[in-house]
Design an enzyme around this catalytic site. Sequence first.
Site, PDB file in Angstrom:
ATOM      1  N   HIS B 124      65.742  23.847   4.280  1.00  0.00           N
ATOM      2  CA  HIS B 124      65.635  25.211   3.746  1.00  0.00           C
ATOM      3  C   HIS B 124      66.865  26.060   4.095  1.00  0.00           C
ATOM      4  O   HIS B 124      66.939  27.215   3.718  1.00  0.00           O
ATOM      5  CB  HIS B 124      64.370  25.906   4.273  1.00  0.00           C
ATOM      6  CG  HIS B 124      63.099  25.275   3.788  1.00  0.00           C
ATOM      7  ND1 HIS B 124      62.825  25.102   2.451  1.00  0.00           N
ATOM      8  CD2 HIS B 124      62.034  24.753   4.465  1.00  0.00           C
ATOM      9  CE1 HIS B 124      61.635  24.498   2.329  1.00  0.00           C
ATOM     10  NE2 HIS B 124      61.147  24.272   3.528  1.00  0.00           N
ATOM     11  N   ASP B 163      60.204  15.988   0.666  1.00  0.00           N
ATOM     12  CA  ASP B 163      59.358  16.899   1.439  1.00  0.00           C
ATOM     13  C   ASP B 163      58.419  17.627   0.469  1.00  0.00           C
ATOM     14  O   ASP B 163      58.736  17.805  -0.700  1.00  0.00           O
ATOM     15  CB  ASP B 163      60.267  17.907   2.150  1.00  0.00           C
ATOM     16  CG  ASP B 163      59.546  18.748   3.197  1.00  0.00           C
ATOM     17  OD1 ASP B 163      59.700  18.424   4.387  1.00  0.00           O
ATOM     18  OD2 ASP B 163      58.862  19.719   2.824  1.00  0.00           O
ATOM     19  N   HIS B 165      57.688  20.672   0.485  1.00  0.00           N
ATOM     20  CA  HIS B 165      58.239  21.986   0.143  1.00  0.00           C
ATOM     21  C   HIS B 165      59.538  21.799  -0.632  1.00  0.00           C
ATOM     22  O   HIS B 165      60.295  20.879  -0.352  1.00  0.00           O
ATOM     23  CB  HIS B 165      58.513  22.788   1.421  1.00  0.00           C
ATOM     24  CG  HIS B 165      57.304  22.964   2.286  1.00  0.00           C
ATOM     25  ND1 HIS B 165      57.020  22.115   3.326  1.00  0.00           N
ATOM     26  CD2 HIS B 165      56.300  23.858   2.244  1.00  0.00           C
ATOM     27  CE1 HIS B 165      55.889  22.503   3.906  1.00  0.00           C
ATOM     28  NE2 HIS B 165      55.427  23.554   3.258  1.00  0.00           N
ATOM     29  N   ASP B 252      55.153  15.851   4.735  1.00  0.00           N
ATOM     30  CA  ASP B 252      54.025  16.765   4.604  1.00  0.00           C
ATOM     31  C   ASP B 252      53.320  16.648   3.256  1.00  0.00           C
ATOM     32  O   ASP B 252      52.475  17.463   2.924  1.00  0.00           O
ATOM     33  CB  ASP B 252      54.453  18.208   4.891  1.00  0.00           C
ATOM     34  CG  ASP B 252      55.896  18.475   4.514  1.00  0.00           C
ATOM     35  OD1 ASP B 252      56.478  17.651   3.767  1.00  0.00           O
ATOM     36  OD2 ASP B 252      56.448  19.491   4.943  1.00  0.00           O
TER      37      ASP B 252
END
Lengths: 558, 465
Positions: B124, B163, B165, B252
Amino acid sequence: MLIGIDVGGTFTDGVLYHDHKILRSMKSPTESDNLQASVLAVLDELLKDTRGSDIARVVLSTTLVTNLLATGGGDKVALILIPGPGLNLRQLRFFNFAYIVEGATDFRGRITEPLNKSQIERAGEEIVAAGIDKVAIAGKFSPRNSSHERETKQILLSRHPHLQIITGFEVSGQLNFLRRTVTTYYTAVTKNTWASFATNVQAAIRARGIDAAIDILKADGGTMPLPVSLQYPCETIFSGPAASTMGAYALTLDEKTSVVIDIGGTTTDLALILEGEPLHSSRGALIGGLHSNVRSFATRALALGGDSAVRWQEGKLTIGPDRLGPAACFGGPVATPTDAINLLKQGKLGPLPPSQQALEKIARPAGLTVAELAQQTIDQAIAQLLASINDMFTAWEQEPAYKIWELIHRRPVTADRVIGIGAAAAAFMPLIAAKLGCRSFVHTYSPIANALGAAVSRPTLSLLLHADTKRRHYHLNIDGITGSCNSNWRLTDAKEEARNQLRKIAQQRGIGHYANQYEFFREEQFNMIRGWSTTGKLYDVGIQIAPGVIDGFKGVQP
Amino acid sequence: MNPKTYNRPLYQPAAPYDQTGLVFFPAFDWAISPTHPEREERLLYTRDQIFEEGIMDLPQIRQYQPRLAELKDIARVHFCVPNVAAQASEAHRIAAGGALVIADAVLSDEIKNGFALVRPPGHHAMRVAHGNRGFCNINNEAIMVEYVRQKYGLRRVAIIDTDVHHGDGTQDIYWHDPDVLFISFHQDGRTLYPGTGFMNETGGPLAQGTTINVPLPPGTTDEGIFYVLDNLVLPILDEFQPELIVNSAGQDNHYSDPLANMSFSARGYAILNEKLAPDIAVLEGGYSIETALPYVNLGIIMAMAGLDYSNLYEPDYRQNRFKENRNRMQQLEKIVQQQYHLFQRRHQLTAQGRPTGEPFYQRQRHIYYDTDQIREQQLETLRICPRCPGYLMIDSEAAGPQGRIKVHCISIPQQACSGCQRAARDHYAKMRRRPPEACAYSYLQDRPRDTYQQYDYHRQREQTL
């Protein structure tokens, strides 16, 4: 008075030590098919002018188990594995009678799959039908919960009471299922052979009027009382390199960083002493190419010794890997590195003509002068040794770290000194030291330092305690000992418990007087957060009586 | 999804170049805060599992020690405000350094592939770094990619972000770079942090179609992800022909993850990595620390090392526990079709998107740093160059608990033509002489020369890395 005996592959060495002096020392060829005789021959020689009742301690270091494992000897053993999820162990093709049974335990010791009783019963029938009466049982995460291993043992014994069974949690309580499997299996393989050797030697020693403690040297450089060794035969492997490392340690006793170089006839063993502490291998001793859980020094063996055969083959100089006999200057058949040094030093080691003649046989077809050949031999041998030494330092520097602090505070190591051990050491050490840019240390007693190391090494004991305050219990890595803990345990409580347990086990093993010489080598705590709050703590505490010398030992007078 | 059949014995010695490298750095002494998901305990059970498994004793695995990434390695990617040391602590530098160690070993043919199992994560973290966003300060993958491009002369790289996200940091860094293919599949941004990663985010005007987003409906299973891999990711990789494939490997998507809502399994992750066959995997998120991480990490290691993972499963996993439903499958088919079409038209789109006669392209952005509660306003200005991807200027103003700061950043990409290089350097020199209003620092990221400068207007001092 203390006696130390190191049974090596070629020679058996012994010393009689008292009050900082070596009263007697002895070197005799090892009878490889009768180690007991080798021990007793040296023992009797050492006892010539001494009464057995004056002996306060006998320490033995032997290659028995190492040899047994190297030659595939020992008892036939069946293996039962309880692996649960993970690697596919059907591909672990090293053990002939291996059964994989259902059942699983996780990293916190929770049973996640029940044991399959009928699979175990079927395995038991087959094992007995095959005429095998020894079984090794290893379960994944058994150090965190040994109930599956225990249950499996009970199921087998209820049907076949004659089976001798070794369980993984008894012999190896560190996390590493593969190493636990290897260690458990080989413990079962060697247990009986070791027990009969140890009890026979014990009887023979007692028959000589010695009623002192008899200790066995372990791979980690510490000793264990002979009765304890019956349970841990694999701990006796690689005690030879451990003996010479402890010998080097005992001859120096300071805080320097040293490379210990034990140059034997056929091989050279290398070890490291970092700032006064012998370095252990982080991976466990290798047995038959597989890592075990046996704690050992980080040693390296090279097929290069003082008596290695020198040859000229296909335009290249080769040294070893074999030994055809002693050096030519000591009556051997071919030229060796010892002869090369002898030639360059003009007969300092032995008579010059035999060295010269042996080297000439190789020099002529190679188109070299004898002196050139001798120099090349030495250069090549030293280069090989240096490569291995550098390799060892690099390996140490690359040991994994798991914390930022550990990684940031790591510094490169350099040797202050090389310590020569073994008969051929004196000739080689100055040459190696010059290349490494450090000092060379060779003691009068270097040739028998291994036996001295055995005689004066103190017992060691290493304990790992893993506590889970949410599940309210803790485990030790020894003998499957467990206990309960409070949910508000702090790190100090975990350390206190580890200390108490160390004291208790030391007393049980008859080494209670060393229980106060402990040190903590690991102190880790983790908060278990579930949701957004702390629900428990995990502690990993390591405590040990580290390798060292016995009380009162301050070195030897030359 | 047929796992390979394995006949090799477990202990068969592996040639060095046939080994899988592993950096395991759990940072057991670092946390964002004591109860934060990114805390000391995160990889504790993973450690227990891989230690107990004994996998690092196998000849197929070679363990490496991480190192600290140099400040320069970080400046090659980020404009750290005020400077690199302020954004990258030792923990961050070790995590990035772990990826660099693996990259060096792979690129020098010591190992066939490698996994940097490190924390803290990085995907991120954007080009301009004012603080921590989504648990990340610096972007481990981008730092590694720019390092290998600089050191080994690689040009074409693919980063597949797996991931749950959206990898918005990595997307930002490679938004204008046509030579780095960035594919992110993640839970739909309408339902999860960071709320981006939609199909219409396709890259800057000169790098259209090399940023590809695959927003997955919540609940997507192994089957869904294999469909995306087989029909989108792998065919694109086949055409793009990258010199290096990187898996930005979050864990995740697992059915037990507490912060997301997907239904992947550990074995699904193993198959994903077998199909994708990344040269390098770098750990990203994943916060189901007991139920997923020990098994998923093991699965990735096993798949990369060519070890049989058919016996790998979570304790509570039951076969057919998660089935892909028709509705989701239809959505996936549509997404895959549309995004594959996008990739194929990338050259055409870039040609069309090139504003005619305009020397510069601009976009305004607002970026929120959730962890550090910073709000950043950016004005990006890209030189529209007919010969290269152009140089980039960013005016960034951030406001947060620490106060307000304004900086000006100039980035010259590796592929910049000599004209753009000269123009960008001249621009920096001009900025040094005449500061924009209220601007605290100017930065020049000069990748062709591999030098990184920053000018502090207050102290009137320049720093060069």
